[in-house]
Design an enzyme around this catalytic site. Structure first.
Site, PDB file in Angstrom:
ATOM      1  CE  LYS A 173      -1.655   2.160   3.315  1.00  0.00           C
ATOM      2  NZ  LYS A 173      -2.283   2.633   4.232  1.00  0.00           N
ATOM      3  CB  THR A 190       5.124   6.995   1.773  1.00  0.00           C
ATOM      4  OG1 THR A 190       6.358   8.601   2.168  1.00  0.00           O
ATOM      5  CG2 THR A 190       4.363   7.119   2.683  1.00  0.00           C
ATOM      6  CD  GLU A 218      -2.472  11.046  -1.207  1.00  0.00           C
ATOM      7  OE1 GLU A 218      -2.694   9.925  -0.357  1.00  0.00           O
ATOM      8  OE2 GLU A 218      -1.682  11.562  -0.989  1.00  0.00           O
ATOM      9  CG  ASN A 241      -2.064  14.833  -0.183  1.00  0.00           C
ATOM     10  OD1 ASN A 241      -1.957  14.059   0.921  1.00  0.00           O
ATOM     11  ND2 ASN A 241      -2.525  14.528  -1.393  1.00  0.00           N
ATOM     12  CB  SER A 296     -11.765  18.339   6.295  1.00  0.00           C
ATOM     13  OG  SER A 296     -10.822  18.521   4.748  1.00  0.00           O
TER      14      SER A 296
END
Length: 564
Positions: free
Chosen positions: A307, A318, A401, A559, A564
């Protein structure tokens, strides 16, 4: 707070059973991401085709999933279980019942043939601290427990500084007790494989990342003949293209009983696969060398899943990576092979230059397939391990991403391999260049600026041709020798650009052809094409290949809205 991954040693009576309430006390952006891995050594020079080697084209998500599942069969002696739960972030009570998944990788029996590399971030999560202790102490492992959210980094709360580690240890010992007290059956109808594990550990990943190699073996004598014939052929060291392993089922089992350990961990164990009994072993392999017997060797498998989509860079990127094999390789050989593979793969990629607190790469063997000392199988294993790691590293970048282009930066003629790697990272991490690539804009001035900045800032300590290099004094000489290419076309040489209207159109088309689709939101990779950038400094023989991604609106959106 739960951890990014748990480490379970030899099962026994649990030191302590605790009913763990899954409650988040802190959250880091991009849990389970890989930052800088521990130094792994080995050359960093990679060689990859700009189209990613063997072409992988997919016209639908189903085709891509079928491709991944074709190489997801677990090695003998491994099983996988998954479960889900919810948690309440105490810092945001209004966001209750947030989803989380647990993934259990289980071995039939404890194995001491395992190794790992971890982030070099100075403020790691509790799982990293525990993993380092396990690795230093030695001893067998039988299970790895992974959660896909909440990194368990410096959590607050009534437990104090050690609360995160204690929660991790509680899960480990609880699961250890579960394994010790439970009888397992291979009759379960639930059959999970590496693809299921890859799906379970996803967070912001757009698609699962799994790669596998099944290596066909011959008799000892035939292996020796093959090895002798290939003795002068170096083992592949590049991000080579994946060849699909055999398609097949995985097996599952369910425990007959479950003690009061963490409920979600017990649920994961409840669907953990337990492979069917392995085929009868070959006649006892000779221990006198690879060519002294006609004993038949079993095929072996190397499967990895990962992942990671953001916080990718450097050394390990990462991410979380787990590589499983059934070949009984020596422990010290596995450690050296993993370090080499990581140096050639995960340490040569970047999505956004940020280091994570949780980066982990684990390799473990179930020891189900015998491997005689000095066997040529060791060389085959090292090749398979490197291929799996290189393909997973490529997938991590391609699945970054918001990634809509993958950049492949090839550095040649640097003072050393290390400086070449650093220059490659500097280029793929240049925000201006990343934005230009996202817009299919061949703004070559940004590339020259990135190269010049690095040469001026970072090469002062290097010696070239026996003398100390001074970037400012010798800038004109470097400029005259430097050759830059984009899409295989020379765009800069002898200190000047070599551009034209026709070339501009070709460069734009090259960048457009590398688009992954949907402005960085595609749910599967259409292809493996890359924006090819080459820099030859003409100073020495240092070289490296680094993969990176562009910078899109989607990356910012993901990001900016992560919590939120």
């Amino acid at each position: 707070a739960l951890i990014a991954n748990n480490w379970v040693g030899r099962p026994g009576s649990p030191r302590r059973h605790s009913s763990v309430r899954v409650e988040a006390t802190s959250e880091t952006s991009g849990t389970g991401h890989v930052g800088a891995l521990e130094p792994s050594g080995g050359t960093v020079a990679l060689s990859t085709d700009s189209d990613g080697g063997e072409e992988e084209n997919f016209n639908s998500a189903k085709k891509h999933i079928d491709f991944l599942q074709s190489m997801s069969k677990l090695p003998r002696g491994f099983s996988v279980g998954t479960s889900s739960l919810t948690f309440d972030p105490v810092e945001e009570p209004s966001r209750a019942d947030l989803p989380m998944r647990l993934t259990l990788v289980l071995l039939d029996e404890p194995s001491d043939v395992w190794t790992a590399l971890f982030t070099t971030n100075a403020f790691p999560g509790a799982p990293i601290k525990i993993g380092r202790r396990r690795l230093k102490k030695g001893g067998p492992l039988q299970a790895i427990l992974v959660n896909n959210k909440i990194s368990n980094v410096c959590p607050g709360g009534p437990g104090g500084v050690g609360a995160g580690e204690q929660s991790s240890e509680d899960l480990c010992y609880g699961l250890g007790g579960l394994l010790a007290l439970t009888s397992w059956s291979s009759s379960s109808k639930v059959k999970l494989d590496a693809f299921d594990a890859a799906k379970s550990i996803m967070t912001t990943d757009r698609f699962p990342k799994v790669r596998g190699e099944t290596v066909k073996c011959f008799s000892q004598e035939e292996e020796c003949e093959v090895e002798t014939a290939a003795a002068e052929t170096p083992a592949p060291s590049s991000m080579a293209a994946t060849t699909a392993a055999r398609k097949g089922d995985s097996q599952s089992a369910s425990p007959a009983a479950a003690p009061a350990a963490a409920p979600a961990a017990a649920a994961a164990a409840a669907v953990a696969a337990s492979p069917l009994p392995p085929p009868p072993p070959p006649s006892s392999p000779s221990l006198d060398g690879p060519c002294s017997s006609l004993d038949w060797l079993e095929d072996f498998t190397v499967v990895g899943f990962a992942k990671g989509a953001g916080m990718i860079e450097p050394h390990l990127a990462t991410m979380l990576v787990y590589v499983l094999t059934d070949l009984d390789v020596p422990k010290d050989f596995l450690d050296k092979a993993l370090r080499k593979a990581v140096a050639k793969s995960f340490n040569c990629i970047s999505v956004d230059s940020d280091e994570s607190t949780s980066d982990t790469v684990v390799a473990i063997s179930s020891r189900k397939v015998p491997c005689p000392p000095n066997s040529p199988l060791l060389r085959k294993f090292e090749t398979a391990l490197t291929k799996v790691c290189c393909e997973l590293a490529d997938d991590v970048v391609r699945n970054g991403e918001g990634t809509n282009h993958v950049m492949e930066v090839t550095i040649k003629g640097a003072p050393s391999d290390g400086s070449a790697l650093k220059l490659g990272r500097a280029i793929v991490n240049s925000p201006l260049l990343k934005c230009a690539v996202a817009g299919n804009d061949p703004n070559v001035g940004r590339l020259v600026a990135a190269v010049g900045k690095f040469v001026g800032d970072h090469l002062e300590e290097h010696t070239v041709s026996g003398k100390r290099f001074n970037a400012m004094d010798e800038a004109e000489d470097v400029l005259s020798k430097c050759v830059l290419k984009l899409g295989g076309k020379v765009i800069f040489e002898k200190g000047q650009f070599t551009l034209s209207g026709e070339l501009e159109g070709e460069l734009i088309q090259h960048m457009k052809s590398a688009e992954l689709g949907d402005n960085g939101k595609a749910e599967f990779p259409l292809h493996k094409r890359r924006v090819a950038i080459e820099v030859d400094l003409g100073m020495a023989r240092g070289e490296a290949v680094v993969l990176g991604s562009d910078l899109t609106f989607e990356y910012v959106t993901v990001n900016a809205d992560y919590r939120s």
